[in-house]
Design a protein around this motif. Sequence first.
Motif, short mmCIF file in Angstrom:
data_model
loop_
_atom_site.label_atom_id
_atom_site.label_comp_id
_atom_site.label_asym_id
_atom_site.label_seq_id
_atom_site.Cartn_x
_atom_site.Cartn_y
_atom_site.Cartn_z
N ILE A 1 39.64 69.85 -6.98
CA ILE A 1 40.51 70.63 -7.88
C ILE A 1 40.37 72.12 -7.58
O ILE A 1 41.35 72.84 -7.45
N ALA A 2 39.12 72.56 -7.43
CA ALA A 2 38.88 74.00 -7.21
C ALA A 2 39.56 74.50 -5.94
O ALA A 2 40.07 75.62 -5.90
N ILE A 3 39.59 73.66 -4.90
CA ILE A 3 40.13 74.18 -3.64
C ILE A 3 41.63 73.93 -3.50
O ILE A 3 42.26 74.46 -2.60
N VAL A 4 42.19 73.13 -4.39
CA VAL A 4 43.62 72.85 -4.26
C VAL A 4 44.46 73.91 -4.95
O VAL A 4 45.53 74.29 -4.48
N ILE A 5 43.93 74.46 -6.04
CA ILE A 5 44.73 75.36 -6.88
C ILE A 5 45.35 76.52 -6.07
O ILE A 5 46.57 76.71 -6.08
N GLY A 6 44.50 77.26 -5.36
CA GLY A 6 45.00 78.43 -4.65
C GLY A 6 46.13 78.09 -3.68
O GLY A 6 47.16 78.75 -3.63
N GLY A 7 45.92 77.02 -2.91
CA GLY A 7 46.92 76.62 -1.92
C GLY A 7 48.24 76.26 -2.58
O GLY A 7 49.32 76.66 -2.14
N VAL A 8 48.16 75.52 -3.69
CA VAL A 8 49.38 75.08 -4.37
C VAL A 8 50.14 76.28 -4.91
O VAL A 8 51.36 76.40 -4.72
N VAL A 9 49.43 77.19 -5.56
CA VAL A 9 50.10 78.33 -6.17
C VAL A 9 50.83 79.17 -5.11
O VAL A 9 51.90 79.70 -5.33
N GLU A 10 50.24 79.26 -3.92
CA GLU A 10 50.88 80.11 -2.90
C GLU A 10 51.98 79.37 -2.14
O GLU A 10 52.98 79.96 -1.76
N MET A 11 51.76 78.08 -1.90
CA MET A 11 52.71 77.38 -1.03
C MET A 11 53.94 76.86 -1.76
O MET A 11 55.05 76.98 -1.26
N VAL A 12 53.73 76.27 -2.93
CA VAL A 12 54.86 75.61 -3.58
C VAL A 12 56.04 76.57 -3.82
O VAL A 12 57.16 76.27 -3.43
N PRO A 13 55.80 77.75 -4.41
CA PRO A 13 56.95 78.66 -4.59
C PRO A 13 57.59 79.08 -3.27
O PRO A 13 58.81 79.20 -3.19
N THR A 14 56.78 79.29 -2.25
CA THR A 14 57.34 79.72 -0.97
C THR A 14 58.24 78.64 -0.39
O THR A 14 59.20 78.92 0.33
N PHE A 15 57.93 77.38 -0.69
CA PHE A 15 58.76 76.29 -0.17
C PHE A 15 59.98 76.04 -1.03
O PHE A 15 61.02 75.66 -0.53
N LEU A 16 59.82 76.25 -2.33
CA LEU A 16 60.88 75.80 -3.23
C LEU A 16 61.83 76.90 -3.69
O LEU A 16 62.99 76.65 -3.97
N ILE A 17 61.34 78.13 -3.78
CA ILE A 17 62.19 79.18 -4.34
C ILE A 17 62.90 79.93 -3.21
O ILE A 17 62.27 80.54 -2.35
N LYS A 18 64.20 79.85 -3.22
CA LYS A 18 65.01 80.37 -2.12
C LYS A 18 64.82 81.86 -1.88
O LYS A 18 64.80 82.32 -0.74
N SER A 19 64.67 82.62 -2.96
CA SER A 19 64.64 84.08 -2.82
C SER A 19 63.46 84.55 -1.98
O SER A 19 63.43 85.69 -1.53
N ASN A 20 62.49 83.67 -1.77
CA ASN A 20 61.33 84.07 -0.97
C ASN A 20 61.69 84.23 0.50
O ASN A 20 61.03 84.95 1.23
N ILE A 21 62.71 83.50 0.93
CA ILE A 21 63.14 83.61 2.32
C ILE A 21 64.66 83.77 2.34
O ILE A 21 65.40 82.80 2.48
N PRO A 22 65.14 85.01 2.15
CA PRO A 22 66.58 85.24 2.10
C PRO A 22 67.23 84.83 3.43
O PRO A 22 66.77 85.24 4.50
N THR A 23 68.26 84.02 3.36
CA THR A 23 68.88 83.54 4.59
C THR A 23 69.78 84.62 5.19
O THR A 23 70.28 85.49 4.50
N ILE A 24 69.94 84.53 6.50
CA ILE A 24 70.80 85.46 7.22
C ILE A 24 71.83 84.60 7.93
O ILE A 24 71.48 83.75 8.75
#
Lengths: 263, 708
Positions: free
Chosen positions: B501-524
């Motif tokens: 649990i301790a080692i999963v939290i950080g990775g999840v918080v950083e990766m999930v939004p980057t994968f799911l929220i479009k505004s993190n990678i504005p398309t060109i």
Amino acid sequence: MDNNTLFSQESMLYITFGLVLVVALLVLIVAVYVLQLLKAFIRKDMTEEQLAAEQMEQGWFARLWTKWNSFRPMEEEEELLLDHDYDGIKELDNHLPPWWKWLFYLTIVYSVIYLMIFHVFKSSPLQEEEYELEMTAAAKMKQVEQVEVVYDFDENTVTLTTDQTELADGQKFFATQCGVCHKADGGGLAGPNLTDKYWRNGGDITDVYKVIKNGVPGTAMISWENRLNPIRIRNVASYVLSLQGTNPPNALGPDGDLYEPGN
Amino acid sequence: MELEKFKYDNKIVKYFAIATVIFGIIGMLVGLMIATQLFLPQLNLGIPYTTFGRIRPLHTNAVIFAFVGNAMFAGVYYSMQRLLKARMFSDTLSYIHFWGWQLIILAAAITLPLGLTTSKEYAELEWPIDIAITIIWVVFGINMIGTILKRRERHMYVAIWFYIATFVTVAVLHVVNSFEIPVTMFKSYSWYAGVQDALVQWWYGHNAVAFFLTTPFLGLMYYYLPKAANRPVYSYKLSIIHFWSLIFIYIWAGPHHLLYTSLPNWAQSLGTVFSIMLIAPSWGGMLNGLLTLRGAWDRVREDPVLKFMVVAVTAYGMATLEGPLLSIKNVNAIAHFTDWIIAHVHVGGLGWNGFMIFGMLYWLVPKMWGTKLWSTKAANIHFWLGTLGIIVYALPMYTAGVVQSLMWKSFNAEGFLEYPNFLETVTQIVPMYMMRAIGGLLYFTGVIIMAVNLVRTAKQGSFKAEETAEAPALEKKRIVGGHWHSRWERKPVFFTVLVLIAIVIGGVVEMVPTFLIKSNIPTIASVKPYTPLELHGRDIYIREGCNNCHSQMVRPFRSETERYRGEYSKAGEFVYDHPFLWGSKRTGPDLHRVGGAYNNVWHFNHMLDPTSTSPGSIMPPYPWLFEDEINPGLTAGKIKALRTVGVPYAEGFEDVANDDLMKQARSITEDLKASNVEIIETAEIVALIAYLQRLGTDIKVESTNQNQ
């Protein structure tokens, strides 16, 4: 007007000083540490009395270290021993070193403030804005430099300069900037040879001037209009043409159309 | 209570220890070779298998996974049995683990020089080997957890906590980062693209340092240091606090490898602050080690084992202070992409890992062979050679890093780059490269002396493969009470879950939004997938390991947009990059805006002999690209694989892709012909040129459109 200091250069200077300080500090710590080690190794040769005498008077660092760690005296160690024993390894029940604890708290506070500044109050620029600021500062400096100068020629009326200081200025600029692609002697590397009679875009002073000023779309030749003032462009163009017929070693072959002056 | 008699398995420790020394020598020898190539490019030998781009990963893999890996296993197998008062769970698993790991190393030693690589740092091995690593790692895990479960010691000692964290986290890191779609037996594309791939890779890369090079070695320190010093561990409380804070915080810090890149700002900031918060937890380990020596410093003077460990722990403290400092934006702006980082990792690698291993081996070998160290004097000479080696290695690299970085950033009064030619900044630091190699040579000489010393020690003693011990079995009774943490120490499964649990939290918080929220990678809109020929070229770029020396990431600095003549890199430009190729070091210039910057014949000449276009260049020549041909038979497979991971190639495009490929190849060969250079369309160099000319150009289409 003394406005030669760029925003970026100034901040660069601070950053550099900061860095040098950090590195110097690190080196100093290592040096002190190595000295300590060496001293410890030399102590091997001391007599019992000398050692005892030295232990009596502790240095300031040792005293500070004891205080900051709030060490319990070695004699009380027995009381601190936990009743565990792992393959002969015992553990002491010492408390956390206080300075270490405060260091930890400090970094947490720093982190909260950091996130607040950049992401909640947005009072410090993030990288995109930082870049814009850097570019604006550079552009502003350019404007100051070029204020209110009227030039008596343009790209169609420019003529060769033969003034030696102006040519030297052109040469200096050519060697550092243009030489990256055209080679310092003009013989050509990524960009074409400029010392022969073959030109892609014409070999008259007005042609060369235009190429430098506007660049050549679709090639690596960029426009220098915003980077150089017209005098400088004329100096460089004149210098380029002064290279005609110099036949530098290992020059590239002909590229473009034959151009004879006067045509 | 009845005493049970059992035997510790020393043979497995011996196996791993021998492998440690052998691979230490090999790995460092390769390191010396690549260090020399940087000032003597002729040492690339003109053949594919020995060029820098291919054997730099061989060096890193050999020293990390073969040298440090085997040492970790040797140390863990010896200490774990004794700390738990139990033989390893299964001898069979122990030896599957050993031989499996050596086979993986062998596979790496063969495939990496062949250019079979994923390009992701410290995860270069291709997919079949990735699967083998997973299996062997699980074998190790079962063996470890099994031993813990049948232990005769009620509580788990702090070293065991660190071993558990190592197993759990490396498993998670390896599996997540190795998600890839196979194209052929030895070629795959990363499941992730661009920014996401970069985030996953550096979450992995950073935590490989944390959980392969740090946590297992803290565990080893907690066993071997108090053993060698014969002193109690300074503070049990400190062990608890720094263990949990270390594993929880470490996992968040990955994005500090991507500061000022196209990674979203919020992720970068998390990387920075968690790195800063990591100082104290890291130093907790150093302090507990050093303070354990309180009252034993007279022994440190005498005992080479302790000397090595003291310097190791100090180097750990140095590197873990420097790391967070390098994660501060302004410092990173200077240090990133330079040799400063090389210095930083070698203080950690040579100092912390290397010296811990040497100390441990000097302690273990006499113990297991029932004798004294053959020569304490030789061990002392090794100590001084090693220490001097680290200093002579690190100082020139620090200097090189700062000098080169300042040259990259320096503008003259007129607003032009002072050193517009990248090469100038390289030739300036070549003398530093020479000194670094000398430092490496000193360190290496010490290792050879150690090898001789250990062999002689073994010869004068006699090896005890089985060591008898006795202890009462654990009673099957419920124990209540005690310190809250000591309760956890009695429940290994519960403890393991908490670690997870301790080692999963950080990775999840950083990766999930980057994968799911479009505004993190504005398309060109103008960014399009690579053409078939460019794909082949990109795979050649990956095969030759170009990313080991060239970044593809123009950072938002005036000095970079000026030098590389284009906009700084945008997240949307990389959406079809499976894998991302941002790189982490600029031994040569950035290439993200190289498309269109030079003409085809320049690239042709440059790849054939870099010094012909760039006199003084230290880049090796690539003559085989002019003789070898691409295999158009693979085109369809590549396109299908990429479509599976989300690149929008039209259905059926794979059937006509080779027509497109030939057309593009012909346009390049015809252009080359105009410059009097003849080459067949399917030559590898043509594909590589196509890729290089495409790099970073899509965004220019966009800006042209906007201007209209």
